[in-house]
Design a protein around this motif. Structure first.
Motif, short mmCIF file in Angstrom:
data_model
loop_
_atom_site.label_atom_id
_atom_site.label_comp_id
_atom_site.label_asym_id
_atom_site.label_seq_id
_atom_site.Cartn_x
_atom_site.Cartn_y
_atom_site.Cartn_z
N MET A 1 0.83 -1.20 0.00
CA MET A 1 0.00 0.00 0.00
C MET A 1 0.87 1.25 0.00
N TRP A 22 -7.54 -3.63 -6.46
CA TRP A 22 -8.19 -3.21 -5.22
C TRP A 22 -8.99 -4.31 -4.54
N ILE A 25 -6.63 -6.46 -2.53
CA ILE A 25 -6.05 -5.75 -1.38
C ILE A 25 -7.08 -5.65 -0.25
N LEU A 26 -8.30 -5.32 -0.60
CA LEU A 26 -9.34 -5.10 0.41
C LEU A 26 -9.86 -6.41 1.00
N SER A 27 -9.57 -7.52 0.35
CA SER A 27 -10.08 -8.81 0.84
C SER A 27 -9.31 -9.30 2.06
N SER A 28 -8.12 -8.75 2.32
CA SER A 28 -7.36 -9.15 3.50
C SER A 28 -7.49 -8.09 4.58
N ASP A 30 -5.25 -6.96 6.71
CA ASP A 30 -4.13 -6.01 6.70
C ASP A 30 -4.27 -5.01 5.55
N GLY A 31 -4.67 -5.53 4.38
CA GLY A 31 -4.84 -4.66 3.22
C GLY A 31 -5.93 -3.63 3.46
N TYR A 32 -7.04 -4.09 4.03
CA TYR A 32 -8.14 -3.18 4.31
C TYR A 32 -7.70 -2.07 5.27
N ALA A 34 -4.74 -0.95 5.81
CA ALA A 34 -3.77 -0.06 5.16
C ALA A 34 -4.48 0.95 4.25
N VAL A 35 -5.50 0.47 3.53
CA VAL A 35 -6.27 1.38 2.67
C VAL A 35 -7.02 2.40 3.53
#
Length: 275
Positions: A1, A22, A25-28, A30-32, A34-35
């Motif tokens: 990210m 996207w 990224i949003l499915s995890s 940590d990714g969510y 960070a976004v």
């Protein structure tokens, strides 16, 4: 990210190259997070992100959650960001989440304007969200809002000025949610030298499937604060969302049919009545 944020800040025109990533990224978790952190820090690509998420059916759920989470921060969602996701739900015919997201987004002042019709007194507040008033750009007329606060008794409301030209199609609309039942639409209006070669009316249409439920005609002439009403019924057939529109019956922009005069709609409401 961090690398994506740097990329999009330096080369914002490369956003489309990131778009397909996207959902992953949003499915995890940590990714969510960070976004969400980047959005809370007012990343300059925020608006583009919600526009992209609203156009992807798989991303509407995460987009909705991001908006809810941002609402609890010091960087709440903007009207355009909310509109992107609400419109995305409507295009997917997922009307329940669309309406709930609209209700969530209302400020304390906007909540006072609620009802079956939102802002029926035409206060000059424009969010651009589909369950709020949307004014269409029409060359043959001008529409201005002057709510009761700070406006004179005679000019409060929505003023429609016709410019002696043909007028075709809708001028003003909003989505509404009316459960099956009996209703009364009421309007207080004034007019000056209003000439309507073809009907001018409010329509209530089932948006999906498209069909007309009611038509509320507006009279010609000159009058002051006239009270008008129409009773109608929303049947038990599936119609999860309706479209309320001010429109003309003109089917062609013929110069034989020129609309003239001024209409002031002081208040418009829909109330449920006993059948």
């Amino acid at each position: 990210m961090g690398e994506i944020d740097t990329l999009l800040r330096r080369w914002p025109d490369q956003f489309s190259a990131i778009t397909p990533g996207w959902p992953a990224i949003l499915s995890s978790s940590d990714g969510y997070q960070a976004v969400l952190a980047a959005l809370e820090a007012e990343a300059p690509w925020r608006g583009k992100l919600f526009l992209a998420l609203g156009q992807n059916p798989q991303s509407l759920g995460p987009a909705n959650q991001l908006l809810l989470d941002l609402g609890r921060t010091g960087a709440p969602p903007t009207s355009s960001e909310l509109s992107s996701v609400i419109t995305g739900y409507i295009k997917q015919k997922d009307y329940g989440p669309a309406y709930r997201l609209f209700l969530f987004s209302l400020s304390d002042r906007e909540r006072k304007l609620g009802g079956y019709i939102f802002n029926g007194g035409f206060e000059p507040l424009f969010s651009g969200k589909p369950f709020d008033w949307v004014i269409h750009d029409r060359s043959g007329l001008e529409i201005t809002f002057a709510g009761s606060q700070g406006a004179g008794e005679t000019d409060s409301g929505a003023t429609v000025r016709f410019l002696n030209t043909p007028v075709k199609n809708a001028a003003l609309q909003q989505y509404v949610e009316l459960p099956p039942g009996s209703y009364r639409m009421s309007m207080t209006a004034s007019a000056t030298n209003l000439k309507l070669p073809k009907q001018l009316f409010w329509s209530v249409r089932c948006a999906d499937p498209s069909s007309e439920i009611a038509r509320f005609n507006i009279p010609e002439g000159t009058f002051n604060r006239r009270s008008l009403s129409l009773d109608f019924t929303v049947g038990p057939a599936a119609c999860p969302i309706q479209l309320l529109r001010l429109e003309t019956a003109a089917i062609a922009e013929s110069w034989r049919f020129r609309y003239v005069g001024t209409l002031v709609m002081h208040r418009l409401s829909i109330e449920r009545v006993s059948s």
